[in-house]
Design a protein around this motif. Structure first.
Motif, short mmCIF file in Angstrom:
data_model
loop_
_atom_site.label_atom_id
_atom_site.label_comp_id
_atom_site.label_asym_id
_atom_site.label_seq_id
_atom_site.Cartn_x
_atom_site.Cartn_y
_atom_site.Cartn_z
N GLN A 82 -34.00 -4.03 15.14
CA GLN A 82 -35.09 -3.49 14.34
C GLN A 82 -34.55 -2.58 13.23
O GLN A 82 -33.45 -2.02 13.35
CB GLN A 82 -36.05 -2.70 15.23
CG GLN A 82 -36.72 -3.55 16.30
CD GLN A 82 -37.48 -4.72 15.70
OE1 GLN A 82 -38.47 -4.53 14.98
NE2 GLN A 82 -37.03 -5.93 15.99
N ILE A 83 -35.32 -2.42 12.16
CA ILE A 83 -34.93 -1.51 11.09
C ILE A 83 -34.91 -0.08 11.63
O ILE A 83 -35.87 0.37 12.25
CB ILE A 83 -35.88 -1.62 9.89
CG1 ILE A 83 -35.85 -3.03 9.30
CG2 ILE A 83 -35.54 -0.59 8.82
CD1 ILE A 83 -36.88 -3.26 8.21
N ASN A 87 -32.92 6.44 9.88
CA ASN A 87 -31.63 6.52 9.19
C ASN A 87 -31.58 5.64 7.96
O ASN A 87 -30.49 5.33 7.46
CB ASN A 87 -30.50 6.15 10.16
CG ASN A 87 -30.36 7.16 11.28
OD1 ASN A 87 -30.11 8.34 11.03
ND2 ASN A 87 -30.55 6.72 12.52
N THR A 88 -32.75 5.25 7.47
CA THR A 88 -32.80 4.42 6.28
C THR A 88 -32.75 5.29 5.03
O THR A 88 -33.51 6.26 4.91
CB THR A 88 -34.10 3.59 6.27
OG1 THR A 88 -34.06 2.67 7.36
CG2 THR A 88 -34.26 2.82 4.97
N GLY A 89 -31.86 4.95 4.11
CA GLY A 89 -31.76 5.67 2.85
C GLY A 89 -32.58 4.99 1.76
O GLY A 89 -33.51 4.23 2.03
N GLU A 90 -32.22 5.24 0.54
CA GLU A 90 -32.96 4.70 -0.60
C GLU A 90 -32.41 3.38 -1.09
O GLU A 90 -32.96 2.78 -2.02
CB GLU A 90 -32.97 5.72 -1.74
CG GLU A 90 -33.68 7.03 -1.39
CD GLU A 90 -35.13 6.79 -0.98
OE1 GLU A 90 -35.80 5.96 -1.61
OE2 GLU A 90 -35.58 7.44 -0.02
N PRO A 95 -30.22 -0.14 7.71
CA PRO A 95 -29.54 -0.12 9.01
C PRO A 95 -30.44 -0.69 10.10
O PRO A 95 -31.67 -0.61 10.02
CB PRO A 95 -29.27 1.37 9.24
CG PRO A 95 -30.31 2.07 8.43
CD PRO A 95 -30.56 1.20 7.23
N ARG A 96 -29.85 -1.26 11.11
CA ARG A 96 -30.58 -1.87 12.22
C ARG A 96 -30.18 -1.20 13.54
O ARG A 96 -29.10 -0.62 13.65
CB ARG A 96 -30.30 -3.37 12.31
CG ARG A 96 -30.25 -4.13 11.01
CD ARG A 96 -31.60 -4.33 10.38
NE ARG A 96 -32.48 -5.20 11.14
CZ ARG A 96 -33.59 -5.76 10.63
NH1 ARG A 96 -33.92 -5.57 9.36
NH2 ARG A 96 -34.38 -6.51 11.38
N TYR A 97 -31.06 -1.31 14.51
CA TYR A 97 -30.74 -0.80 15.85
C TYR A 97 -31.59 -1.51 16.88
O TYR A 97 -32.56 -2.21 16.53
CB TYR A 97 -30.91 0.71 15.93
CG TYR A 97 -32.34 1.21 16.08
CD1 TYR A 97 -32.66 2.16 17.05
CD2 TYR A 97 -33.37 0.79 15.23
CE1 TYR A 97 -33.96 2.66 17.19
CE2 TYR A 97 -34.66 1.28 15.36
CZ TYR A 97 -34.95 2.21 16.33
OH TYR A 97 -36.22 2.70 16.47
N ASP A 98 -31.23 -1.36 18.15
CA ASP A 98 -32.03 -1.89 19.24
C ASP A 98 -33.01 -0.80 19.67
O ASP A 98 -32.59 0.28 20.12
CB ASP A 98 -31.14 -2.30 20.41
CG ASP A 98 -30.24 -3.47 20.06
OD1 ASP A 98 -30.55 -4.21 19.11
OD2 ASP A 98 -29.21 -3.66 20.76
N ARG A 99 -34.29 -1.07 19.53
CA ARG A 99 -35.32 -0.03 19.70
C ARG A 99 -35.80 0.01 21.14
O ARG A 99 -36.38 -0.97 21.65
CB ARG A 99 -36.48 -0.33 18.75
CG ARG A 99 -37.64 0.66 18.83
CD ARG A 99 -38.64 0.40 17.72
NE ARG A 99 -39.87 1.14 17.89
CZ ARG A 99 -40.02 2.43 17.55
NH1 ARG A 99 -39.01 3.09 17.03
NH2 ARG A 99 -41.19 3.02 17.74
N ASN A 200 -43.40 1.02 12.70
CA ASN A 200 -43.14 0.41 14.01
C ASN A 200 -44.36 0.23 14.90
O ASN A 200 -44.30 -0.57 15.85
CB ASN A 200 -42.10 1.26 14.77
CG ASN A 200 -40.70 1.06 14.24
OD1 ASN A 200 -40.23 -0.06 14.13
ND2 ASN A 200 -40.03 2.15 13.93
N ARG A 201 -45.45 0.94 14.63
CA ARG A 201 -46.53 0.91 15.60
C ARG A 201 -47.06 -0.50 15.89
O ARG A 201 -47.11 -0.91 17.06
CB ARG A 201 -47.65 1.84 15.16
CG ARG A 201 -48.76 2.04 16.21
CD ARG A 201 -48.20 2.46 17.56
NE ARG A 201 -47.52 3.72 17.57
CZ ARG A 201 -48.06 4.87 17.94
NH1 ARG A 201 -49.32 4.91 18.31
NH2 ARG A 201 -47.33 5.97 17.96
#
Length: 465
Positions: A82-83, A87-90, A95-99, A200-201
């Motif tokens: 997931q995005i 930690n997302t910049g402009e 970046p991705r991660y396992d949520r 994310n909701r």
């Protein structure tokens, strides 16, 4: 509460029509007078602690628990790749991660056994709280009547998976599996930047729907064969309601995508009205939505075009004095603009944002919080309405609405075909207790017990009023 201090540990708070209600000043000890099945017969029941299963004698018919004992279990799920909004910049790449997501599943149990306390936290995210209901941890499920329809439950910002546990237990007792979600970055313990919740909701809600299907299809697992996801209900409070509207087809505005205080780097654009990414999100298994105080209309996250995309029958629930999501230009406007579907609006007159959804304030919430700088009681309670009364009314309407649209029980339509202003209803019964032609009082409510409520209905295609 100071006026109650000299009255001892128990207080008879009021007597209405011969039915007495009791509660201690701080909630540590209570005398609740619970009505059994026979009408207008009352018995006293001693209880203690933070109960979530209280049913007032004036509760409407479907607020009462169903025939099933209730079990519950805790799941730790992971939504991969997931995005990483926090930690997302402009600039790209994102970046991705396992949520991670924790889900509490309430379900019909095979046998009635001693309930297990629910261990959770207060609004401050630090104070441990024990809730007492009727569910038993890891109880054997009632598999003979399976599969059961699924209802997803989604809390506000912040909240947690037990904030609406009163409703989850009630639905499970009536033959549903209720999956209540801890939304990462949005709970009392891990509240983080709002942008994560905005993006994310709805993704969390629909991922959990997929996981419930996977787990019921898994031989030998704890949910094996237990759930029918083909017609699923979705209950969302505040930001949970915001997510439910997106999941049900209502897309957000382009304006909301660009808010500096919102989701970074246009990550909310995937949910904009008319976009391919939003359209691909819609899941045909969703059959009914209950949106309680859904947020965003007053901040222009929604407009008439976006709300017209809502395609799932929806029950909106609101307090007429909601100062978080708004009423006339907030929840009521969302209801009016959702022209693509049949929809209802249940209004608690004079209630604020806490209308119906939160469980009764735990005893610990009556103490001032140095962490928050205010009394946590404010997070759960309403200044006008009794929380248990609101919970009971929500349980009643949720059962009627979900039974109709998820279970296909057309007899429940009578509970939703009501005169809009409850106090305009006429209570007229003959000597045998049957309604006369003049009777128009709300179905399921005893005389004088629907005061302070509105219930309005608009069919698909009906323009905003």
């Amino acid at each position: 509460m100071a006026i109650f201090k000299g009255l001892g540990p128990f207080l008879l708070a009021c007597v209405w029509g011969g039915l007495a209600f009791g509660q201690s000043a701080l909630g540590e000890n209570r005398i609740w007078l619970i009505a059994p099945d026979a009408p207008l017969v009352v018995k006293a029941q001693m209880t203690s602690g933070n109960r979530i299963d209280q049913i007032r004698p004036d509760a409407p018919d479907l607020a009462h628990r169903g025939p099933h004992p209730v079990g519950r279990l805790t799941l730790s799920l992971t939504n991969p790749d997931q995005i990483d909004i926090l930690n997302t910049g402009e600039t790209a790449p994102l970046p991705r991660y396992d949520r991670p997501l924790t889900v509490e599943v309430f379900y019909p149990a095979a046998a009635k056994t001693a309930p297990d306390p629910i261990k959770t936290y207060l609004r401050d995210g630090k104070t441990p709280v024990t809730l007492l209901g009727t569910s038993t941890l890891d109880a054997a499920p009632q598999s003979e009547s399976a599969p059961y329809p699924l209802v997803l439950i989604s809390h506000g910002y912040p909240g947690n998976r037990f904030l609406m546990s009163h409703l989850a237990e009630s639905l499970a007792s009536r033959g549903y599996v209720a999956a209540s979600i801890d939304h990462t970055d949005s709970t009392y313990r891990d509240k983080a930047a709002f942008g994560s919740t905005l993006v994310n909701r709805p993704l969390d809600q629909l991922f959990v729907l997929d996981e419930m299907q996977r787990l019921t299809d898994m031989p030998g697992g704890p949910l094996s064969g237990l759930i029918d996801t083909s017609k699923t209900g979705l209950v969302g409070y505040s930001m949970g309601g915001y997510g439910a509207l997106i999941a049900g087809g209502a897309g957000v505005t382009e304006k909301s995508v660009g808010y500096e205080w919102g989701a970074p780097n246009r990550t909310l654009a995937r949910h904009t009205a008319g976009s391919k990414t939003h359209e691909s999100l819609i899941d045909p298994r969703l059959a009914a939505i209950i949106a309680i105080g859904p947020w965003g209309r007053e901040r222009d996250f929604w407009d008439a075009k976006g709300m017209a995309g809502l395609r799932i029958p929806t029950l909106f629930v609101a307090g007429s004095e909601d100062d978080i999501s708004g009423y006339e230009n907030g929840v009521r406007k969302l209801w009016q603009e959702a022209t693509g579907t049949d929809r209802h609006l249940l209004t608690f007159l004079s209630a604020n944002h806490n209308a119906a959804a939160p469980l009764p304030a735990p005893a610990e919430a009556f103490a001032f919080s140095e962490t928050l700088g205010w009394y946590p009681y404010e997070h759960y309670a309403d200044a006008v309405w009794d929380t248990v009364r609101m919970n009971n009314i929500l349980q009643h309407f949720a059962a009627a609405f979900l039974d109709l649209h998820v279970k296909g029980d057309t007899q429940k339509a009578a509970y939703l075909n009501l005169v809009p202003e409850a106090e305009m209803g006429v209570h007229a019964l003959d000597d045998g207790g049957l309604p006369t032609p003049d009777h128009s009082y709300w179905t399921g409510f005893a005389d004088r017990t629907a005061k302070g409520l509105l219930f309005e209905t608009l069919p698909a295609g009906a323009p905003a009023q």
